[in-house]
Write a protein that holds these residues in place. Sequence first.
Motif, PDB file in Angstrom:
ATOM      1  N   THR A  28       5.918   0.091  59.484  1.00 20.67           N
ATOM      2  CA  THR A  28       6.849  -0.737  58.698  1.00 20.67           C
ATOM      3  C   THR A  28       6.095  -1.686  58.071  1.00 20.67           C
ATOM      4  O   THR A  28       5.881  -2.612  58.700  1.00 20.67           O
ATOM      5  CB  THR A  28       8.281  -0.892  59.474  1.00 20.67           C
ATOM      6  N   PRO A  29       6.098  -1.762  56.567  1.00 21.13           N
ATOM      7  CA  PRO A  29       5.155  -2.607  55.920  1.00 21.13           C
ATOM      8  C   PRO A  29       6.373  -3.662  55.466  1.00 21.13           C
ATOM      9  O   PRO A  29       7.527  -3.823  56.471  1.00 21.13           O
ATOM     10  CB  PRO A  29       5.929  -2.129  54.388  1.00 21.13           C
ATOM     11  N   PRO A  30       5.759  -4.999  55.963  1.00 17.69           N
ATOM     12  CA  PRO A  30       6.265  -6.477  55.534  1.00 17.69           C
ATOM     13  C   PRO A  30       7.544  -6.825  54.565  1.00 17.69           C
ATOM     14  O   PRO A  30       8.705  -7.084  54.439  1.00 17.69           O
ATOM     15  CB  PRO A  30       5.087  -7.359  55.210  1.00 17.69           C
ATOM     16  N   TRP A  31       7.761  -5.821  53.629  1.00 21.33           N
ATOM     17  CA  TRP A  31       8.594  -5.425  52.561  1.00 21.33           C
ATOM     18  C   TRP A  31       9.518  -5.056  52.869  1.00 21.33           C
ATOM     19  O   TRP A  31      10.699  -5.023  52.116  1.00 21.33           O
ATOM     20  CB  TRP A  31       8.119  -5.792  51.276  1.00 21.33           C
ATOM     21  N   LEU A  32       9.896  -4.752  54.543  1.00 21.33           N
ATOM     22  CA  LEU A  32      10.998  -4.146  54.920  1.00 21.33           C
ATOM     23  C   LEU A  32      11.548  -4.450  56.228  1.00 21.33           C
ATOM     24  O   LEU A  32      12.577  -3.960  56.529  1.00 21.33           O
ATOM     25  CB  LEU A  32      10.982  -2.587  54.923  1.00 21.33           C
ATOM     26  N   CYS A  33      10.712  -5.986  56.069  1.00 23.31           N
ATOM     27  CA  CYS A  33      10.807  -6.353  57.499  1.00 23.31           C
ATOM     28  C   CYS A  33      11.654  -7.873  56.859  1.00 23.31           C
ATOM     29  O   CYS A  33      11.818  -8.197  55.867  1.00 23.31           O
ATOM     30  CB  CYS A  33       9.727  -6.696  58.668  1.00 23.31           C
ATOM     31  N   ARG A  34      12.321  -8.501  57.791  1.00 18.54           N
ATOM     32  CA  ARG A  34      13.094  -9.633  57.454  1.00 18.54           C
ATOM     33  C   ARG A  34      11.490 -10.343  57.560  1.00 18.54           C
ATOM     34  O   ARG A  34      10.452 -10.661  58.359  1.00 18.54           O
ATOM     35  CB  ARG A  34      13.530  -9.904  58.816  1.00 18.54           C
TER      36      ARG A  34
END
Length: 881
Positions: free
Chosen positions: A8-14
């Motif tokens: 999961t890339p950072p732009w989909l994580c909080r």
Amino acid sequence: MPKVTSHTPPWLCRPSPGASFFTGKTAVAVDKHAPKRVTYEGPQKTLAQRGTEVFALVDNQIRWSNLVTLKAESSSKPKSKKNETGKGAKPEKEFYRTLTVPVYGEVKQLLISPNGVFMAVVTVHTVHIAILPDPSHLSSSETAPLRLKTYQLGPTTHVIPESPVISALWHPLGTHTNVEACIVTVTADAAVRVWELDRNNHWSFDRPTLAIDLTKLIDGTSSDEDFTPPGFGKNKGFSADAFDMEVASATFGGTAQEGEDAWAPMTLWVAMRPGDLYALCPLLPSKWQAPSATIPALSAAIIPKLAAAEEEFSGVEDAEDELVASRQQYEWLKEIDDQGSLDTPETDEFLDMEIFKRPVNPSAIPRLQGPFQFDAGEQIDDLNLTDLIVIPARLDTEALMTGEDDEDMFQNGEESLSVTIICVSTASGRVHVCLELDGVEGQWLPKAKANTFSTPLSEPSDLVLVESLDTVREQLRERHCWPTFTHDIHSRYGFYLTTSNNVSFISLSSWAQRLEAELQSDDVSGSQFRLNVLCDGSIALRELIIQLNEDDSSLHEEPHHLSSSLVFSDYDFGTLLLTYRGYAPQAAVLDEPQSQALQSFSESVISHLNAPVSHPPPLFSKPQRAPYQVPAIFYTDEPLGTFVEDNVPHRHRAGLRDTVRLSPSTLDTVAAAHRVLAAHTGVLEKAAADLFRRCERLRGEMKDQLEGIATIAERIKNVSSHIGNDGNRQEGSRSEEALSNRLAAAKQRQDDLVSRYSRIRTKLSKVGGRPLSEKENGWVAEVDNLSASVLETGEDSEALGRRLVMAKSLADSLLAEVKRISAEQPASDTAVFSLSPRSQPKIPAKLQRAKVADAMKMIDRESAVIDAITAKLERLNSGFS
């Protein structure tokens, strides 16, 4: 075979805006008046895409966003700062739109039409068709919920008292415009309905244009019978087919692309829960569009087949079913051709498709073909199927382009099979890969007329099961699981399988290419052996993309099943596999697909060896699990903030500002607040405990890694030391010559292994589909002739065995004659023949005996050669049989 470069890339994580797209309201309060949740058994397809746009279902609300926008906002968004009053951070802007649809019940499927104009919103019993706005309108600065214009499909058909909806499919040959569309719905009671939608005609959403009850059609004998499903409120009665024909899934056999079989996109495959498969061909709307090669391909297949059938059964009173089916196909095709000659069909200039009307003859309802079955070994009674995917056969370009200049017009970049591949999944997570060798063509029931032709019998057809794969661990098979398939956007013979806790990629590309090369080979000698090698070895290549740990599911995230995954491909974020469960997105960034030649070579090497190439095991491997996702409970607001409005009656709110007095109303208020706060703190405790367990596990793994590094360091030290006479190791005592000898021995052993591997791969490559040389073909022909000469017993054939018997008899007669002449001659070695000059010349006896001995040796040598050839041919014959 795609490889996972990152999860999961950072732009989909909080705390990025992309994570807020999947975040909803966490329900922690327990409502005793709420109805109990009914376990749903069906597909979870709550994720849909339109280009790089994504539609997701969160808290039973449809949300829209663009992945490109989410990634751009994540990289450019500054950190939020607290205001001067200290009341916290300023509310962040939402980078998604909420699409409001008046739907009753929980949404289970979201389906976007091929042109992206309509979206089907499917619940357990109802179907709604929503009109999607233009992407520019959705991406405006307005963030308020947007109410979509929605039509309910079949207000009296798809309702709660009726059978639940299992599948909804956009017809690949339907006319999809900004106004019109065509969708097919399949319910659990085996009812298939074709809906031709028209926004200018609201009645088109009320009743289907074609409705078929498969339980009636399977027993049908005439096309004039009524196969319409029972109407609303009518008693269906009891039927034994209600159990054997419970629908699990349905799909079309093709997507109306160039290069696939012409019958495929008009064939509806229906999978039943017990394991049977059925096919409806052709299933068409009243107005359908066809690719440019469809009608010529049908003509090239139907007309020669009819001519051959008429020539075979000419003069026969009772026509065979094959001849009757060929005449029906010709009649059906002739009506389509007459439309082109009388009334030119409409043409879509952009899609290069012609629009036709559905033929009336032989019938609008096709015959139900099947059941298609396969031998699943131990699972004989009930397979409990959940989904199926059909990979159509390639278009027969040789018959279509015969005599044409441009014969490579419809060739695909990827080698395609001339047979259909059908893959089915079961609730236990097992995938069965089958081959349909005969092909499915258009068939219809006969007319109800006397002495027309005999009623065809519906007999089961066998599928060839080539491999069965397990994708779910044994300890998780008892849990609710409904695996679903997703097509790969890069490979025709690749697809993704989404289960309750993992996503796997399965590729059949390499095996399909080698199988097609063998099927199209002109050399049939040894083909049975090579086909057995292909089907007994490794067929499917698997790669685990996403794996969730089941011990992390204690945070009350619903549902507990991954949504059907989607594959996005864009220049900004590459190839992205996206799915979600609960409020946590699960994604994997895949590497770009390599060139077709390199991919075919690498996969063929692995498949030839029937196992992955053996590499040295890693010194220490990392655990295979998804990255940690912060639970949504940490980001929810305090439940007591809205407690007064939700739980305290309006007449008691004024007393909350006064001094607390002991009373029954105060006790009820405190008890209600305690229940809400206890539920919230309980979920917080579980989330914090899960984080604590993860930290402890991380410490243990780091300790294991350090111990492994220490072990490796000790082994490195031992390389430069040897054991002395006292039994202890002496560091630094090993000479450079000994190390060089050890290194040379290791290199020699590695070279031997590589040479052995090369020899094995060369032998296997010769077995799999390589045409024989001219010398090898000549040797095979000679062996066949010799075996035929030895084994033939015909009266007119000059068999080698007969010649052998004649040679032996001649040798016996010569031996007898020699013995007789030798007995008449004098015993002395120096004697000579005393014959008269008129009879014969004088030959010495010694020379005569030498010649006879030479003749005897020659006869013995020829006899030994003939016996050896006979024995070898008998061994070869037993080996071939």
